[in-house]
Design a protein around this motif. Structure first.
Motif, PDB file in Angstrom:
ATOM      1  N   MET A 104       0.828  -1.198   0.000  1.00 21.01           N
ATOM      2  CA  MET A 104       0.000   0.000   0.000  1.00 21.01           C
ATOM      3  C   MET A 104       0.864   1.250   0.000  1.00 21.01           C
ATOM      4  SD  MET A 104      -3.112  -1.162   0.014  1.00 21.01           S
ATOM      5  CE  MET A 104      -4.008   0.338   0.423  1.00 21.01           C
ATOM      6  N   GLY A 105       0.296   2.304  -0.558  1.00 24.62           N
ATOM      7  CA  GLY A 105       1.030   3.556  -0.582  1.00 24.62           C
ATOM      8  C   GLY A 105       0.118   4.757  -0.460  1.00 24.62           C
ATOM      9  N   TRP A 106       0.710   5.863  -0.126  1.00 22.26           N
ATOM     10  CA  TRP A 106       0.032   7.166  -0.121  1.00 22.26           C
ATOM     11  C   TRP A 106       0.709   8.059  -1.155  1.00 22.26           C
ATOM     12  CZ3 TRP A 106      -4.380   8.360   2.381  1.00 22.26           C
ATOM     13  CH2 TRP A 106      -4.756   7.587   3.479  1.00 22.26           C
ATOM     14  N   VAL A 133       4.283   9.599  -1.560  1.00 19.16           N
ATOM     15  CA  VAL A 133       4.462  10.109  -0.199  1.00 19.16           C
ATOM     16  C   VAL A 133       5.046   9.019   0.705  1.00 19.16           C
ATOM     17  CG1 VAL A 133       3.283  10.970   1.860  1.00 19.16           C
ATOM     18  CG2 VAL A 133       2.612  11.800  -0.408  1.00 19.16           C
ATOM     19  N   ALA A 134       4.392   7.846   0.735  1.00 16.80           N
ATOM     20  CA  ALA A 134       4.824   6.805   1.670  1.00 16.80           C
ATOM     21  C   ALA A 134       4.392   5.439   1.160  1.00 16.80           C
ATOM     22  CB  ALA A 134       4.257   7.057   3.063  1.00 16.80           C
ATOM     23  N   PHE A 135       5.119   4.409   1.624  1.00 20.19           N
ATOM     24  CA  PHE A 135       4.869   3.028   1.192  1.00 20.19           C
ATOM     25  C   PHE A 135       4.902   2.103   2.400  1.00 20.19           C
ATOM     26  CE2 PHE A 135       5.452  -0.874  -1.157  1.00 20.19           C
ATOM     27  CZ  PHE A 135       6.284  -1.628  -0.344  1.00 20.19           C
ATOM     28  N   SER A 136       4.054   1.074   2.358  1.00 20.18           N
ATOM     29  CA  SER A 136       4.104   0.020   3.369  1.00 20.18           C
ATOM     30  C   SER A 136       3.978  -1.326   2.688  1.00 20.18           C
ATOM     31  CB  SER A 136       2.968   0.192   4.385  1.00 20.18           C
ATOM     32  OG  SER A 136       2.896  -0.943   5.246  1.00 20.18           O
ATOM     33  N   GLY A 151      -3.101   0.702  -3.819  1.00 15.99           N
ATOM     34  CA  GLY A 151      -2.681  -0.646  -3.492  1.00 15.99           C
ATOM     35  C   GLY A 151      -2.155  -1.397  -4.698  1.00 15.99           C
ATOM     36  N   SER A 152      -1.330  -2.387  -4.398  1.00 16.42           N
ATOM     37  CA  SER A 152      -0.755  -3.212  -5.457  1.00 16.42           C
ATOM     38  C   SER A 152      -0.535  -4.619  -4.917  1.00 16.42           C
ATOM     39  CB  SER A 152       0.574  -2.629  -5.922  1.00 16.42           C
ATOM     40  OG  SER A 152       1.232  -3.506  -6.807  1.00 16.42           O
ATOM     41  N   ARG A 210       6.053   4.561  -7.870  1.00 16.59           N
ATOM     42  CA  ARG A 210       5.532   5.147  -9.111  1.00 16.59           C
ATOM     43  C   ARG A 210       4.044   4.879  -9.247  1.00 16.59           C
ATOM     44  NH1 ARG A 210      10.479   2.654 -11.920  1.00 16.59           N
ATOM     45  NH2 ARG A 210      12.023   4.313 -11.791  1.00 16.59           N
ATOM     46  N   ILE A 211       3.343   5.841  -9.814  1.00 20.10           N
ATOM     47  CA  ILE A 211       1.898   5.745  -9.963  1.00 20.10           C
ATOM     48  C   ILE A 211       1.511   4.497 -10.741  1.00 20.10           C
ATOM     49  CG2 ILE A 211      -0.107   6.844 -11.040  1.00 20.10           C
ATOM     50  CD1 ILE A 211       1.224   9.531 -10.423  1.00 20.10           C
TER      51      ILE A 211
END
Length: 124
Positions: A34-36, A48-51, A98-99, A107-108
């Motif tokens: 997941m990311g912001w 912005v941020a990644f988890s 999410g991915s 990257r988008i």
């Protein structure tokens, strides 16, 4: 497929704090990285941020490192972005994404699904 909905945005003075939430529906949240991201007026959407799916790997953009904290609660299908010491340049629409790829993603086009965004406005 996962559906994402952000909340928690608003108007805050510089130096203040906000916590954004992203709730996910669907069976794959627990295995999704997941990311912001954020998009300021007239500018491109930026990372912005990644988890990672477990929360064990976290990564931040330089502009927010030390002020923002990403976290997730997989039992509740929730992800958070705690934003402290906010600055006027943090003003933007914030998106969660999410991915299913298991690697650090900034990257988008690396993300498969997106929320609708929540507005954050920081006044000086």
């Amino acid at each position: 497929q996962v559906r994402l909905v952000e909340s928690g945005g608003g108007l805050v003075q510089a130096g203040g704090s906000l916590r954004l939430s992203c709730v996910a529906s669907g069976p794959t949240f627990r295995t999704s990285t997941m990311g912001w991201f954020r998009q300021a007026p007239g500018k491109e959407r930026v990372f912005v941020a990644f988890s990672s799916y477990s929360g064990g790997v976290i990564y931040y953009a330089d502009a927010v490192r030390g002020r923002f904290t990403i976290s997730r609660d997989n039992a509740k299908n929730l992800m958070y972005l705690q934003m402290d010491n906010l600055k006027p340049e943090d003003t933007a629409v914030y998106y969660c994404a999410g991915s299913l790829r298991d690697e650090i993603l900034t990257r988008i086009n690396e993300y498969d699904y997106w929320g609708q965004g929540t507005q954050v406005t920081v006044s000086s």
